[in-house]
Write a protein that holds these residues in place. Structure first.
Motif: not given
Length: 169
Positions: A72-96
């Protein structure tokens, strides 16, 4: 190591790169795990080994979510829910932040479990699922998994090796 082009090569790349990374991680004294002296994901920043493991753990959990939702790929928000590919730094901060209260042993154990789960899930899939059809844009599922497991494991091992050399360890 060459870019995997089939299921067997993907499992080998993930397992070999994780094994090398884990060997490096086990040599780091726990008291140095939180020290922010490792080159960060963003230019001119510093992070800790704990941050680095948290980053790998976060991406591993995303890969598991992708695998679980692959049909059900249409249900996946890439790269992650609430994040766009140009927000990977913010996603890294979320993981930390997500794993900041976890101990050295706990994040390593969680990373072990995520690694084992990813390999187990890949083992259940067919080569066709992984490499014989586009899954996300022009990328196959196998390539997307490799981008977020084997490659970051190798990168993390290199970062730690460089960090160790600067610390004469």
């Amino acid at each position: 190591m060459a870019i995997p082009t089939n299921k067997i090569e993907l499992i080998r790349a993930i397992s070999e790169n994780y094994g090398k990374l884990k060997k490096q991680l086990l040599t780091i004294p726990p008291e140095m795990f939180l020290e922010k002296s490792l080159d960060g994901h963003a230019q001119f920043t510093k992070m800790s080994i704990h941050n680095l493991v948290s980053y790998l753990l976060g991406w591993g959990k995303i890969v598991i979510k992708w695998i679980e939702t692959k049909e059900n790929i249409s249900n996946i928000e890439f790269p992650e829910t609430g994040f766009k590919w140009n927000q990977l730094g913010d996603l890294a901060q979320k993981f930390y932040s997500d794993f900041s209260d976890n101990t050295y042993e706990d994040v390593i154990n969680q990373l072990d479990n995520v690694h084992k789960r990813i390999v187990s899930e890949i083992d259940k899939m067919t080569n066709e699922d992984l490499y014989e059809k586009e899954w996300y844009g022009k990328w196959t599922m196998g390539r997307m998994i490799q981008f977020n497991t084997a490659s970051p494991y190798a990168n993390a091992k290199t970062r730690i090796s460089k960090w160790r050399k600067t610390r004469n360890q």
